[in-house]
Motif scaffolding. Structure first.
Motif, PDB file in Angstrom:
ATOM      1  N   TRP A  66       0.832  -1.209   0.000  1.00 14.75           N
ATOM      2  CA  TRP A  66       0.000   0.000   0.000  1.00 14.75           C
ATOM      3  C   TRP A  66       0.873   1.268   0.000  1.00 14.75           C
TER       4      TRP A  66
ATOM      5  N   ASP B  62     -16.974  13.120   3.559  1.00 19.38           N
ATOM      6  CA  ASP B  62     -15.815  13.274   2.666  1.00 19.38           C
ATOM      7  C   ASP B  62     -14.654  12.390   3.127  1.00 19.38           C
ATOM      8  N   GLU B  65     -15.377   8.715   2.245  1.00 17.70           N
ATOM      9  CA  GLU B  65     -15.219   8.450   0.810  1.00 17.70           C
ATOM     10  C   GLU B  65     -13.738   8.394   0.432  1.00 17.70           C
ATOM     11  N   TRP B  66     -13.008   9.330   0.963  1.00 17.40           N
ATOM     12  CA  TRP B  66     -11.570   9.432   0.684  1.00 17.40           C
ATOM     13  C   TRP B  66     -10.824   8.204   1.220  1.00 17.40           C
ATOM     14  N   GLU B  68     -12.088   5.279   1.626  1.00 15.53           N
ATOM     15  CA  GLU B  68     -12.466   4.122   0.811  1.00 15.53           C
ATOM     16  C   GLU B  68     -11.692   4.095  -0.502  1.00 15.53           C
ATOM     17  N   GLU B  69     -11.393   5.290  -1.031  1.00 15.48           N
ATOM     18  CA  GLU B  69     -10.583   5.360  -2.258  1.00 15.48           C
ATOM     19  C   GLU B  69      -9.145   4.921  -2.006  1.00 15.48           C
ATOM     20  N   LEU B  70      -8.580   5.414  -0.891  1.00 17.58           N
ATOM     21  CA  LEU B  70      -7.153   5.175  -0.648  1.00 17.58           C
ATOM     22  C   LEU B  70      -6.885   3.817   0.004  1.00 17.58           C
ATOM     23  N   PRO B  72      -9.309   0.730   0.104  1.00  9.27           N
ATOM     24  CA  PRO B  72     -10.617   0.105  -0.115  1.00  9.27           C
ATOM     25  C   PRO B  72     -10.806  -1.215   0.629  1.00  9.27           C
ATOM     26  N   LYS B  74     -11.639  -4.662   0.213  1.00 12.10           N
ATOM     27  CA  LYS B  74     -11.571  -5.499  -0.992  1.00 12.10           C
ATOM     28  C   LYS B  74     -10.994  -6.858  -0.635  1.00 12.10           C
ATOM     29  N   ASP B  88      -8.394  -3.499   5.425  1.00 10.22           N
ATOM     30  CA  ASP B  88      -8.663  -2.092   5.108  1.00 10.22           C
ATOM     31  C   ASP B  88      -8.864  -1.254   6.369  1.00 10.22           C
ATOM     32  N   LYS B  92      -7.031   2.130   7.168  1.00  7.38           N
ATOM     33  CA  LYS B  92      -7.816   3.367   7.350  1.00  7.38           C
ATOM     34  C   LYS B  92      -7.489   4.041   8.677  1.00  7.38           C
TER      35      LYS B  92
ATOM     36  N   TYR C  77     -16.756  18.185  -2.818  1.00  2.00           N
ATOM     37  CA  TYR C  77     -16.730  17.705  -1.434  1.00  2.00           C
ATOM     38  C   TYR C  77     -18.062  18.057  -0.758  1.00  2.00           C
TER      39      TYR C  77
END
Lengths: 137, 137, 137
Positions: A66, B62, B65-66, B68-70, B72, B74, B88, B92, C77
């Motif tokens: 990562w 925000d 969401e951020w 989850e993007e960086l 995820p 999975k 994850d 996080k 955002y």
């Protein structure tokens, strides 16, 4: 009140290495004689992290992958115009977490069931120090 | 000098939940009787973060969401080969920040106008603790 | 034991600015008279970071570029539905690191050879404070 200062020294064989230092930190807490207080665990070099997470080798590999995605070792960093080649190591240490402060309760590190303290080296193969600073009573 | 130790317990309904714990931390500061000092707020589990930021629900969305993007949720994390499914959540929590230490001044948390202390749970629905360690005078 | 509290004030000319504040923190340590202890350096605003890394302008540019990639200034955002336009600044400060706690040894900041303390502003052009809290003896 009491204070106690100690320096751990690491010289890793590889450029990147993750070392579980929980025992060393616990030993310093015992040596200090502090029963209630705080301990700061701070790497004195800026391409290494100290963080708390799981002592599970799969997760450590996940972290490494990562970090490489988010802060790749590559050409083109402006920092490399100084002759350095380790800009990614500075960024990886920032992502992973610079330092930790932990509670000391009843003369021991006050850790949850899975909390382990790690030294994460991103530009090793040379001598580096971590300062342990304990204050309390 | 004085020290004071307290444990907050959380068991969130959802896997991911962000809780404003500023009042609980403030209450511990009052209970401690410490007028000048430091308080460490440290989650004792390694899939939760404690951080300081805005009590604004849009910003919290925000952040989610951020994250989850960086990092995820999975398949394919090596950590999952142990039977776990929460790699994850470990990452996080690392992104969001592990812990905070705050100043106590005149017997109160020395907060700026928008600073609020949050507990961010990334693998909830079970009992988890946060240690509050206060030292000062 | 001794405690010492001080507030640094910054009003940067630009929205984003990285300031080396090591000297200011060192001065507060000297003023405190504390020989052995800890100092917390905590920005009291939630769109600024305090971190430790290299005083090298190329690396600082690398950090800025990397932060813009991972947490871009953009529309969309949810935080901006409140009228704010700085969600990226909240996230950048989180990535860069919220705060640091440093060791004081023999009356001085116990720094490694390259450790420098930075204030990173991501939503400047207005008055902001950093609290320095020292405890020790």
């Amino acid at each position: 009140m009491k204070t106690h200062t100690e320096y751990l020294v690491f010289e890793t064989r590889n450029r990147t290495e993750f070392l579980n230092i929980t025992d060393k930190v616990e030993t310093a807490v015992e040596k200090s004689g502090v029963k209630e207080g705080l301990i700061l665990v701070n790497p004195m070099h800026i391409t290494a992290a100290v963080y708390v997470n799981d002592a599970e080798s799969g997760l450590i590999e996940d972290f490494k992958e990562w970090l490489e995605e988010l802060a790749p070792a590559k050409q083109g960093y402006k920092h490399h115009q100084t002759g350095e080649d380790n800009a990614d190591a500075h960024i990886k240490r920032t992502l992973m977490g610079h330092q930790v402060t932990m509670a000391i309760t009843n003369g021991k590190l006050d850790l949850g069931p899975w909390e382990q303290i790690y030294y994460a080296e991103f530009d090793g193969q040379r001598r580096k120090r971590v300062v342990l600073k304990i204050i309390g009573e």
